[in-house]
Scaffold this motif. Sequence first.
Motif, PDB file in Angstrom:
ATOM      1  N   SER A   1       0.683  -1.161   0.139  1.00 22.10           N
ATOM      2  CA  SER A   1      -0.020  -0.071  -0.143  1.00 22.10           C
ATOM      3  C   SER A   1       0.880   1.487   0.177  1.00 22.10           C
ATOM      4  CB  SER A   1      -0.922  -0.097   1.421  1.00 22.10           C
ATOM      5  OG  SER A   1      -0.708   0.116   2.577  1.00 22.10           O
ATOM      6  N   ASN A   2       2.102   1.112   0.467  1.00 25.63           N
ATOM      7  CA  ASN A   2       3.045   2.234   0.354  1.00 25.63           C
ATOM      8  C   ASN A   2       3.988   2.085  -0.838  1.00 25.63           C
ATOM      9  OD1 ASN A   2       2.870   4.077   2.918  1.00 25.63           O
ATOM     10  ND2 ASN A   2       2.621   1.920   3.585  1.00 25.63           N
ATOM     11  N   ASN A   3       3.622   1.444  -1.891  1.00 29.06           N
ATOM     12  CA  ASN A   3       4.469   1.093  -3.105  1.00 29.06           C
ATOM     13  C   ASN A   3       5.726   0.568  -2.841  1.00 29.06           C
ATOM     14  OD1 ASN A   3       2.554   3.821  -3.954  1.00 29.06           O
ATOM     15  ND2 ASN A   3       2.776   2.446  -5.540  1.00 29.06           N
ATOM     16  N   SER A   4       5.945  -0.215  -1.865  1.00 28.13           N
ATOM     17  CA  SER A   4       7.195  -0.762  -1.581  1.00 28.13           C
ATOM     18  C   SER A   4       7.239  -2.310  -1.489  1.00 28.13           C
ATOM     19  CB  SER A   4       7.786  -0.310  -0.369  1.00 28.13           C
ATOM     20  OG  SER A   4       8.940  -0.647  -0.036  1.00 28.13           O
ATOM     21  N   SER A   5       8.253  -2.857  -1.793  1.00 26.96           N
ATOM     22  CA  SER A   5       8.152  -4.567  -1.590  1.00 26.96           C
ATOM     23  C   SER A   5       8.729  -4.590  -0.085  1.00 26.96           C
ATOM     24  CB  SER A   5       9.267  -5.134  -2.451  1.00 26.96           C
ATOM     25  OG  SER A   5      10.703  -4.760  -2.227  1.00 26.96           O
ATOM     26  N   VAL A   6       8.526  -5.877   0.274  1.00 27.13           N
ATOM     27  CA  VAL A   6       8.977  -6.118   1.792  1.00 27.13           C
ATOM     28  C   VAL A   6      10.285  -6.809   1.474  1.00 27.13           C
ATOM     29  CG1 VAL A   6       8.681  -8.016   3.725  1.00 27.13           C
ATOM     30  CG2 VAL A   6       6.543  -7.206   2.417  1.00 27.13           C
ATOM     31  N   LYS A   7      11.082  -5.995   2.329  1.00 29.78           N
ATOM     32  CA  LYS A   7      12.773  -6.364   2.065  1.00 29.78           C
ATOM     33  C   LYS A   7      13.350  -7.233   3.196  1.00 29.78           C
ATOM     34  CE  LYS A   7      13.454  -1.836  -0.500  1.00 29.78           C
ATOM     35  NZ  LYS A   7      11.988  -1.959  -0.867  1.00 29.78           N
ATOM     36  N   SER A   8      12.740  -7.281   4.358  1.00 26.05           N
ATOM     37  CA  SER A   8      12.864  -8.068   5.362  1.00 26.05           C
ATOM     38  C   SER A   8      11.730  -8.402   6.365  1.00 26.05           C
ATOM     39  CB  SER A   8      13.845  -7.396   6.451  1.00 26.05           C
ATOM     40  OG  SER A   8      14.228  -7.838   7.674  1.00 26.05           O
ATOM     41  N   ASN A  27      12.120  -0.949   8.939  1.00 25.75           N
ATOM     42  CA  ASN A  27      11.638   0.478   8.724  1.00 25.75           C
ATOM     43  C   ASN A  27      10.032   0.641   8.440  1.00 25.75           C
ATOM     44  OD1 ASN A  27      14.467   1.391   8.593  1.00 25.75           O
ATOM     45  ND2 ASN A  27      14.902   0.827   6.795  1.00 25.75           N
ATOM     46  N   ILE A  28       9.362  -0.026   9.120  1.00 24.29           N
ATOM     47  CA  ILE A  28       8.064  -0.078   8.973  1.00 24.29           C
ATOM     48  C   ILE A  28       7.437   1.361   9.181  1.00 24.29           C
ATOM     49  CG2 ILE A  28       5.763  -0.563  10.043  1.00 24.29           C
ATOM     50  CD1 ILE A  28       6.888  -3.419  10.186  1.00 24.29           C
ATOM     51  N   LEU A  29       8.278   2.098  10.070  1.00 28.23           N
ATOM     52  CA  LEU A  29       7.822   3.453  10.424  1.00 28.23           C
ATOM     53  C   LEU A  29       7.903   4.670   9.434  1.00 28.23           C
ATOM     54  CD1 LEU A  29       9.288   3.508  14.158  1.00 28.23           C
ATOM     55  CD2 LEU A  29       6.940   3.077  13.428  1.00 28.23           C
ATOM     56  N   LYS A  30       8.782   4.202   8.252  1.00 28.30           N
ATOM     57  CA  LYS A  30       9.036   5.085   7.238  1.00 28.30           C
ATOM     58  C   LYS A  30       7.622   5.048   6.262  1.00 28.30           C
ATOM     59  CE  LYS A  30      13.851   5.260   6.920  1.00 28.30           C
ATOM     60  NZ  LYS A  30      14.982   4.876   6.009  1.00 28.30           N
ATOM     61  N   ASN A  31       6.763   3.998   6.548  1.00 28.90           N
ATOM     62  CA  ASN A  31       5.586   3.919   5.566  1.00 28.90           C
ATOM     63  C   ASN A  31       4.407   5.054   6.072  1.00 28.90           C
ATOM     64  OD1 ASN A  31       6.527   1.615   4.166  1.00 28.90           O
ATOM     65  ND2 ASN A  31       5.675   0.190   5.744  1.00 28.90           N
ATOM     66  N   LYS A  32       4.031   5.655   5.060  1.00 28.82           N
ATOM     67  CA  LYS A  32       3.036   6.958   5.423  1.00 28.82           C
ATOM     68  C   LYS A  32       1.659   6.059   5.811  1.00 28.82           C
ATOM     69  CE  LYS A  32       5.391  10.562   2.525  1.00 28.82           C
ATOM     70  NZ  LYS A  32       5.181  11.016   1.240  1.00 28.82           N
ATOM     71  N   ILE A  33       1.433   4.969   4.926  1.00 30.36           N
ATOM     72  CA  ILE A  33      -0.033   4.455   5.302  1.00 30.36           C
ATOM     73  C   ILE A  33       0.290   3.275   6.151  1.00 30.36           C
ATOM     74  CG2 ILE A  33      -1.976   3.502   4.280  1.00 30.36           C
ATOM     75  CD1 ILE A  33      -1.188   4.552   1.618  1.00 30.36           C
ATOM     76  N   ASN A  62       1.066   2.736  15.928  1.00 35.45           N
ATOM     77  CA  ASN A  62       1.766   1.702  16.989  1.00 35.45           C
ATOM     78  C   ASN A  62       1.989   0.460  16.188  1.00 35.45           C
ATOM     79  OD1 ASN A  62       2.306   3.825  19.009  1.00 35.45           O
ATOM     80  ND2 ASN A  62       0.533   3.019  19.856  1.00 35.45           N
ATOM     81  N   VAL A  63       2.083   0.339  14.712  1.00 35.79           N
ATOM     82  CA  VAL A  63       2.157  -0.746  14.253  1.00 35.79           C
ATOM     83  C   VAL A  63       3.426  -1.588  14.501  1.00 35.79           C
ATOM     84  CG1 VAL A  63       3.196   0.038  12.017  1.00 35.79           C
ATOM     85  CG2 VAL A  63       1.734  -1.910  11.926  1.00 35.79           C
ATOM     86  N   GLU A  64       4.369  -1.208  14.652  1.00 41.99           N
ATOM     87  CA  GLU A  64       5.600  -1.780  14.813  1.00 41.99           C
ATOM     88  C   GLU A  64       5.549  -2.843  16.097  1.00 41.99           C
ATOM     89  OE1 GLU A  64      10.056  -0.724  15.475  1.00 41.99           O
ATOM     90  OE2 GLU A  64       9.559  -0.283  13.605  1.00 41.99           O
ATOM     91  N   GLU A  65       5.166  -2.167  17.330  1.00 38.27           N
ATOM     92  CA  GLU A  65       4.989  -2.970  18.584  1.00 38.27           C
ATOM     93  C   GLU A  65       4.021  -3.799  18.479  1.00 38.27           C
ATOM     94  OE1 GLU A  65       4.610   0.475  18.376  1.00 38.27           O
ATOM     95  OE2 GLU A  65       6.666   1.254  18.998  1.00 38.27           O
ATOM     96  N   ARG A  66       2.795  -3.687  17.852  1.00 36.18           N
ATOM     97  CA  ARG A  66       1.697  -4.291  17.712  1.00 36.18           C
ATOM     98  C   ARG A  66       1.988  -5.559  16.872  1.00 36.18           C
ATOM     99  NH1 ARG A  66      -3.071  -0.214  16.189  1.00 36.18           N
ATOM    100  NH2 ARG A  66      -4.306  -1.926  16.579  1.00 36.18           N
TER     101      ARG A  66
END
Length: 180
Positions: free
Chosen positions: A112-119, A126-132, A136-140
């Motif tokens: 949804s952020n026009n990026s592939s999963v890299k890891s 670098n989930i926090l760099k995603n705009k959409i 608290n997505v990383e902790e969850r």
Amino acid sequence: MLENDQQKKYDIPVSFRYDPFFKNRETFLDYSCLNISETIDHEPFYYDMLVLQSQQEKPWESPNKYVPLLFEKWKQRVPKINNAFAKRKINAETNELMIHCISLFIISLYWSNNSSVKSLNIEDANILKNKIKPINVEERLLFIIKNYTKFHSFSQLKQLFIEHEKAFYKKAAIDKLKNR
């Protein structure tokens, strides 16, 4: 044709070799003969892993086309997981289904952020760099991955999907208005 000895295999990139996603596996099969929906059913990270090996197809470049497919696949699996937790019959199949659904969420988050999963190392991804993304997505997500066999993780995953889907469609609507 699927999963026979003649089928081409690729090495799973080191950045994807994290539990619970790829335990006891070092390769993934070539599903180029299948459509994207079938491929995701067999190997959710297929396109993301293959792009690291120069694969041409990049579904994250068309998020409005493919992310809704991921949301739909999630919704198709919810009743089965819900039923297993309701009956307290959590087994290997339910656990695999949860892992698959976590994979769908991770893919939807990046695509949804026009990026592939890299890891799949969430702490370094670098989930926090995603705009959409949900709050608290990383902790969850870390909690869900570490406790994927527990009902609370399933509940949290449902909530993440709801929040992410709303954010995705909100951005799509805003983009549509801007392009008028």
